[in-house]
Design an enzyme around this catalytic site. Structure first.
Site, PDB file in Angstrom:
ATOM      1  CG  ASP A 157      -2.208   0.797   0.975  1.00 42.95           C
ATOM      2  OD1 ASP A 157      -2.121   1.866   0.337  1.00 42.95           O
ATOM      3  OD2 ASP A 157      -3.276   0.340   1.404  1.00 42.95           O
ATOM      4  CG  LEU A 166      -9.860   6.505  11.141  1.00 43.31           C
ATOM      5  CD1 LEU A 166      -9.587   7.205  12.458  1.00 43.31           C
ATOM      6  CD2 LEU A 166      -8.846   5.390  10.920  1.00 43.31           C
ATOM      7  NE  ARG A 168     -13.668   2.534   2.961  1.00 42.26           N
ATOM      8  CZ  ARG A 168     -13.328   3.810   3.001  1.00 42.26           C
ATOM      9  NH1 ARG A 168     -13.865   4.614   3.887  1.00 42.26           N
ATOM     10  NH2 ARG A 168     -12.429   4.291   2.157  1.00 42.26           N
ATOM     11  CB  CYS A 288     -14.635   3.136  -1.591  1.00 43.62           C
ATOM     12  SG  CYS A 288     -14.972   1.396  -1.580  1.00 43.62           S
ATOM     13  CB  CYS A 434     -11.303  18.984  -3.884  1.00 39.35           C
ATOM     14  SG  CYS A 434      -9.826  18.092  -4.375  1.00 39.35           S
TER      15      CYS A 434
END
Lengths: 476, 140
Positions: A157, A166, A168, A288, A434
């Protein structure tokens, strides 16, 4: 004429003759003449590449041709040439795994299951599993694999822990926000199980490093949420002959399957390309971060994925090979579809065309290098503010994000940006931001493409960089 | 094809392979009938593997010739090979597959802590995949 000895299993092709006389100069010549006379022998004397297969030994008198001049070994009329099946094999299963008292007590609830037992626990300890992605799926998967006693776990990763994870990603806590995910994961997993080894790869899995990283593992578990990586993991696993335990989630739905799994009889199961030959058009299936996901869903699906990894390793039960399991959290409907190998699979169908990894971003229709947009750093932005320079600040996040924390900019969510372009100034510097800088870059490209803006700047690192700096300042 | 052999023959083989702390191996002889192979005799062979006899076996070609000669002399047919797996199930490994030969039956005897636990018989199909063969053990 040289005499050729034919072993029992090949005599059905030589009208039951055990000795055949052939005139030949060398072994190559002899084998060719033999197959001319008895064509079905060809499959037993030559591999597809024209070499002597691993299951056959050829002797000239008392010597193996591998110790002589291989297929060029000369023979004469007195030579006795013998075709000898290689009688060899073995379990391949090394019995060297031992457990300490602490480990035996730790894994007791596994060991006392009759169908699992010490044998399966040994296989777990010996196994090497690579988990790609330590997010929603990777979190429960890693927790359970580590707890179960998988002896060697690799984690790939490149991301850092963000507060919005946090909801999920139960592997992490608030103390790790801003820290590298793999380092945080390693620490947490070692705290759960000190008897295992964790290897971390703080990098993105790419076509350049995938084979090198994956080759040392027995099983790969893909917990990523994008198509390029999914195809990359799949192709690398097929090329390296590794089992790929796959799962994916979206909003309220999850799916699980086991790809490229070789069963006990040596039969190979289908892979991701048998299920999805081509990726969906870019943008059609959001990830997601874009589409959202109910936090508990990756908990369920990631746990199922961990279960399949354990079944694949231990050989206990029937892995989801050749099957796709789907779960709908809203209705609690789950279904299992049958998947079969396809003859036109470009990796391992009848006519494979893919022999090495490719550019998966391009394959999935995502431009490899997106056009750069002009940027301002956080420092420059703060300086402009303190000097009270005239500029416009636009926030392209969603309203709920804006309400939580904002920099006093004008809120125009990304989805509305082209409809509200008239609100954006053309004659002064416009800074667009953003959360992290990705959506604002997209917004700038759209505005430049459609309305030929030239005065738009992206705030590098977004509001995330701002709040992190605040945190550091507060701490100091 | 079904594999048939007697309990007596199995006990004789087990008598030679149990309590051996490395893989044992040998040749199987008998006759081929219409839908079955009947094993009547076996000979033990030396495991000459040099890497690791606990997980590998290998039979010298000279022993293979001996087995062929014996079959010729006695009027038997060489039907296949048996070998043991120590503390691992009687399923063919990648190495078993690599060296397997079509037509032969490969009986794998699984030993658990050096005691007999189970056995299975395997043979290759045309695609070089192992297919399990049904085993019938007769009283004598």
């Amino acid at each position: 004429m040289a005499t050729v000895f034919i072993p029992t299993p090949l005599r059905k092709f030589t009208s039951n003759q055990s000795k055949i006389e052939i005139e030949a100069e060398n072994i190559k010549d002899l084998l060719e003449k033999l197959t001319q006379e008895f064509p079905p022998l060809k499959n037993y004397l030559f591999t597809g590449e024209g070499e002597v297969p691993s299951f056959l030994n050829i002797f000239v008198d008392e010597d193996d041709i591998r110790n002589l001049n291989e297929k060029e070994t000369k023979i004469d009329s007195k030579s006795k040439v013998s075709l000898v099946p290689a009688i060899a094999g073995g379990s391949d299963y090394e019995e060297e795994i031992v457990f300490s008292k602490e480990e035996l007590s730790r894994y007791n609830r596994h060991i006392i299951i009759p169908e699992f037992g010490l044998e399966a626990q040994k296989k777990l300890k010996k196994s090497k599993v690579l988990v790609v992605g330590s997010g929603g799926l990777g979190s429960p998967m890693l927790l359970y694999l580590a707890a179960a006693g998988v002896g060697n776990i690799g984690i790939v990763d490149f991301d850092v822990v963000d507060d919005s994870n946090l909801q999920r990603q139960v592997l992490f806590g608030i103390d790790q926000i801003g820290n590298s995910k793999v380092i945080a994961a390693k620490k947490r997993l070692e705290h759960i199980n000190p008897h295992i080894k964790i290897n971390i790869y703080n990098t993105q899995l790419t076509s350049q490093n995938a084979l090198e990283i994956i080759k040392d593992y027995d099983v790969v578990a893909d917990g990523t949420d994008n198509f390029p990586t999914r195809y990359l993991v799949n192709d690398a696993c097929v090329l390296l002959d590794k089992t790929n335990v796959y799962a994916s989630i979206f909003q309220f739905e999850g799916q699980v399957s086991v790809f490229n799994f070789r069963n006990k009889n040596g039969l190979l199961g289908p892979n991701y390309r048998d299920l999805y030959p081509t990726p969906p058009p870019p943008g059609l299936v959001p990830n997601c971060a874009e589409g959202g996901v109910l936090g508990v869903l990756p908990g369920i699906i990631g746990s199922l994925q961990a279960l399949e990894v354990i079944k694949v390793i231990t050989g206990v039960g029937e892995p989801l090979s050749g099957k796709l399991y789907t779960f709908d959290a809203l209705t609690f409907h789950s279904r299992t579809f049958i998947i079969t190998r396809k003859s036109n699979n470009p990796l391992n169908g009848d006519n494979p065309t893919i022999h090495k990894l490719m550019d998966y971003e391009q394959f999935c229709g995502i431009p490899a290098v997106e056009r750069k947009v002009k940027e301002v750093t956080l420092e420059e932005f703060l300086q402009m503010k303190s000097q009270e320079l005239d500029f416009q600040l636009i926030d392209v996040r969603e309203i709920h994000e804006f309400e939580e924390l904002n920099l006093n900019g004008l809120l125009i969510p990304l989805s509305e940006i082209t409809h509200k372009a008239h609100l954006i100034s053309r004659n002064k510097k416009v800074i667009i931001h953003c959360r992290s800088g990705a959506r604002s870059a997209k917004a700038i490209r759209e505005l430049e493409d459609k309305f030929q803006f030239e005065n738009l700047f992206n705030l590098k690192g977004g509001i995330l960089a701002y709040s992190q700096m605040e945190k550091i300042t507060v701490k100091a | 094809m079904k594999i048939i052999f007697s309990k007596t023959l199995l006990d004789e083989i087990l008598g030679q392979v149990e309590f051996v702390n490395e893989e044992s191996c040998g040749f199987l002889f008998g006759t081929i009938q219409i839908q079955s192979k009947r094993i009547s005799d076996f000979i033990k062979a030396e495991n000459i593997n040099r890497e690791n006899k606990k997980i590998r076996f290998e039979i010298a070609p000279k022993d293979y010739f001996k087995a062929e000669d014996l079959a010729l002399e006695k009027g038997w047919r060489l039907l296949g090979v048996y070998h043991t797996h120590l503390d691992s199930p009687p399923f063919p490994s990648k190495t078993d597959l690599k060296f397997a030969f079509e037509e032969f039956s490969y009986i794998i005897i699984s030993l658990n802590n050096q005691k007999f636990s189970s056995l299975k018989s395997w043979t290759l199909n045309r695609k070089r995949e192992f297919i399990e063969e049904e085993i019938e053990i007769t009283a004598n």
